[in-house]
Design an enzyme around this catalytic site. Structure first.
Site, PDB file in Angstrom:
ATOM      1  N   ASP A 320       0.789  -1.203   0.040  1.00  0.00           N
ATOM      2  CA  ASP A 320       0.038   0.107   0.052  1.00  0.00           C
ATOM      3  C   ASP A 320       0.891   1.136   0.044  1.00  0.00           C
ATOM      4  OD1 ASP A 320       0.633  -1.134   2.603  1.00  0.00           O
ATOM      5  OD2 ASP A 320      -1.005   0.001   3.560  1.00  0.00           O
ATOM      6  N   GLU A 515      12.534   1.014   7.286  1.00  0.00           N
ATOM      7  CA  GLU A 515      11.501  -0.178   6.970  1.00  0.00           C
ATOM      8  C   GLU A 515      11.689  -0.188   5.304  1.00  0.00           C
ATOM      9  OE1 GLU A 515       7.564   1.170   6.632  1.00  0.00           O
ATOM     10  OE2 GLU A 515       7.945   3.228   5.949  1.00  0.00           O
ATOM     11  N   GLU A 530       2.304   7.551   2.185  1.00  0.00           N
ATOM     12  CA  GLU A 530       1.343   8.476   3.051  1.00  0.00           C
ATOM     13  C   GLU A 530       1.769   8.909   4.294  1.00  0.00           C
ATOM     14  OE1 GLU A 530      -1.806   5.447   3.724  1.00  0.00           O
ATOM     15  OE2 GLU A 530      -3.008   6.209   2.418  1.00  0.00           O
TER      16      GLU A 530
END
Ligand SMILES: *[C@@H]1O[C@H](CO)[C@@H](O)[C@H](O)[C@H]1NC(C)=O
Ligand SMILES: *[C@@H]1O[C@H](CO)[C@@H](O)[C@H](O)[C@H]1NC(C)=O
Ligand SMILES: *[C@@H]1O[C@H](CO)[C@@H](O)[C@H](O)[C@H]1NC(C)=O
Ligand SMILES: *[C@@H]1O[C@H](CO)[C@@H](O)[C@H](O)[C@H]1NC(C)=O
Ligand SMILES: *[C@@H]1O[C@H](CO)[C@@H](O)[C@H](O)[C@H]1NC(C)=O
Length: 579
Positions: A320, A515, A530
């Protein structure tokens, strides 16, 4: 069959109603739907929409809802001004994070054995630091969450967890596969056991594993890695009793994917069943509420619902977001985030993962002496193999591609997932694996110094170029390393070396594991999407430890010292020579 429900909320003084044949993301009228969520998120009181939905209630939901109704009545159009909202929040909510105690895993100990296999002294010291990070990522849920679940969005789980880090303050599903593999190398078997027990607890409660440990994730899952987690644990411990107790939960999860996430595709007169990500919840994600509302502005109600469902399916995919899930008006793999149509795509990696899970479930039954059940899963794997080869394999290009249910054709863009069947060893003829290596070499994806990008499209989304993600590097490297040819094995080693050097250089500069990373530059975190890039970081640590274990005899840090700018040009030229 569906209950038609009308959801209404106030949007910029306009009452917006959405007719939905779906439930909201969860039943809470505070965390998942309703005017409090809507007004607080729209007022943008916090930088990240996830902040509000992670707050704890000071009073029961009924009292909080009643207080808000009373407050609303004092204001025109029931729209509470931001200052009053702030006051309301400080009266009835606490800041996030109060549901955890820090927890130092009791099975953590110095110097796990795998460190000895790392030849390069600098890398070995660094691996030890990564091993230390588990101590800071351990969390235990307070008993009050168990006693008063109605006051929290946190889902209670009985065992402590290792969280990813940063904004991700709870357990996450697919992240945990690489965390658990890392914990097992770190000889933290009890912590790994507890994490797996949590997932089995969630399967028991929901019938599948939710995306993460928050109620607003409870109607979507993530790539289903639970069976492989149990396989990792079994390989480390050979504990058959554990296997026996876990198996019913694994089978329940498998049924969920087959009943709720599968589609039949007719191709050349044959019906094939394959899986997809699909979340029938047509409302904004509570944790990214304003992003979803803004993205859907100007669409018809039906298109809004479809987009919100497909964004959730995108979240369920773990990617995502990405151009991989775009389908534009012409049915092509092109467009913008608004063209996200995840549920219209049969993903190569999901089906490879389920194929591997079917084979693994068969092996579990065989180990436990149930030949009939083993045969059922072997047959399921054989059927899926045939489906994967008929629908996803492309003999001309030599790889497996996502299938678009709208155009009934494949998407030929590059993604590391195009090689997922190599990782899962789900292909019938050995030459397919070697063809996939040639495909990878010609794809253009190997030209970057720091790893293999998620795609070759720079969309600004985080699961696209120039970001490289730990789980994808690991699946690619692990797949290549299992192929018989020297060529493939060498490529696996080269990619492991690039990835370790990237992690290492970034660690030298920032003293942190990220990450995701950028495939360009000299060791820098990735970006886009985001939220800001997160530190920690569970799966990054797990993948680094696994590569340092697998290739410990050969990997080098590429420099004698940590963090000296002067040495960077040497490191970069060494990296270029590798290609
Ligand atoms: C809301 O107003 C009603 C009616 O005045 C009152 O009984 C109730 O206690 C109020 N709720 C809260 C939480 O203040
Ligand atoms: C209240 O709603 C009406 C109709 O939607 C609108 O014309 C009016 O401007 C709104 N008033 C406020 C204070 O937002
Ligand atoms: C899965 O599908 C079944 C049958 O259609 C349905 O009853 C069930 O609620 C679904 N489960 C979830 C978690 O969506
Ligand atoms: C994809 O979309 C962009 C912008 O909308 C357009 O310029 C480009 O030609 C499209 N590519 C394909 C392959 O359709
Ligand atoms: C489907 O049938 C056509 C024509 O018979 C053949 O050329 C093609 O290879 C078949 N495709 C698959 C996936 O079997």
């Amino acid at each position: 069959m569906h209950n038609f429900v009308v959801f209404c909320f106030l949007s910029a003084a306009l009452l917006v109603c959405v007719k939905g044949a779906f439930p909201p993301p969860c039943d809470s009228e505070i965390y998942c739907s309703g005017p409090i969520l809507h007004q607080v998120q729209e007022a943008k009181l916090f930088d990240d929409d996830k902040f509000f939905v992670d707050m704890k209630l000071r009073e029961t939901p009924d009292v909080v809802l009643s207080a808000f109704r009373n407050l609303s009545q004092e204001h025109p159009n029931a729209t509470v001004p931001p200052g009053k909202l702030q006051e309301f929040l400080s009266l009835y909510f606490e800041a996030p994070g109060t549901e955890f105690e820090s927890w130092t895993p009791p099975d953590w100990h110095d110097k796990p054995k795998f460190l000895e296999g790392i030849a390069d002294q600098e890398l070995r010291n660094w691996a030890e630091k990564i091993h230390h990070l588990w101590k800071s990522l351990g969390r235990k849920i307070r008993a009050s969450v168990k006693d008063h679940p109605e006051l929290y969005s946190q889902i209670y789980t009985p065992h402590p967890v290792v969280v990813p880090g940063g904004r991700f303050r709870e357990l996450y599903y697919w992240d945990s596969y690489w965390v658990i593999n890392g914990l097992l190398l770190s000889e933290m078997t009890d912590t790994a056991y507890g994490m797996i027990q949590n997932f089995l607890y969630l399967v028991n409660r929901y019938g599948f594993v939710p995306n993460g440990g928050r109620i607003y994730y409870e109607r979507r899952s993530q790539p289903p890695f639970l069976t492989l987690m149990v396989e990792s644990y079994y390989q480390a411990t050979k504990d058959k009793d554990f296997l026996r107790s876990a198996l019913p939960g694994l089978e329940q999860e498998y049924r969920f994917w087959m009943q709720n996430r599968s589609v039949a595709v007719r191709l050349n007169e044959t019906l094939h069943v394959l899986n997809r990500y699909d979340v029938q919840v047509g409302l904004p994600r509570p944790e990214s509420y304003t992003d979803d509302l803004e993205l859907a502005e100007g669409l018809t109600d039906d298109r809004k619902e479809q987009l919100w469902m497909d964004l959730k399916a995108g979240a369920e995919s773990g990617w995502d977001f990405t151009s991989r899930w775009y389908i534009d008006g012409d049915g092509h793999n092109n467009g913008t985030l608004r063209d996200t149509r995840t549920s219209q795509i049969l993903p190569a990696d999901l089906n490879a993962l389920l194929c591997l899970s079917e084979k693994t479930l068969a092996s579990f039954h065989r180990i436990l002496g149930d030949g009939d059940s083993a045969a059922r899963y072997d047959q399921a794997a054989a059927r899926r193999l045939q489906a994967i080869e008929s629908v996803l394999w492309d003999a001309e290009r030599g790889a497996w591609f996502d299938y678009n249910l709208v155009t009934q054709s494949k998407h030929f863009e590059f993604y590391p997932s195009n090689l997922a069947p190599v990782w899962a060893q789900c292909y019938s003829r050995p030459e397919m694996g070697e063809k996939a290596v040639q495909y990878l070499k010609k794809s253009g994806a190997l030209q970057f110094p720091n790893g293999v990008p998620t795609s070759l499209t720079d969309s600004g989304q985080q699961w696209d170029y120039p970001n490289a993600w730990p789980p994808l590097q690991h699946m690619l490297i692990s797949g290549l390393s299992k192929l018989p040819s020297e060529d493939a094995k060498q490529l696996a080693l080269d990619l492991a070396q690039r990835w370790i050097r990237t992690n290492w250089l970034a660690y030298g500069k920032y003293e942190a594991m990220f990450e995701k990373y950028d495939v360009n530059g000299d060791g820098k975190p990735g970006g886009g999407g985001e939220y800001e890039v997160q530190l920690g970081f569970g799966w990054t640590n797990g993948v680094a430890l696994q590569l340092l274990d697998q290739y410990g005899a050969t990997l080098t840090s590429g420099s004698g010292h940590l963090s000296t700018g002067l040495l960077l040009p040497l490191v970069i030229s060494a990296t270029l020579m590798l290609q």
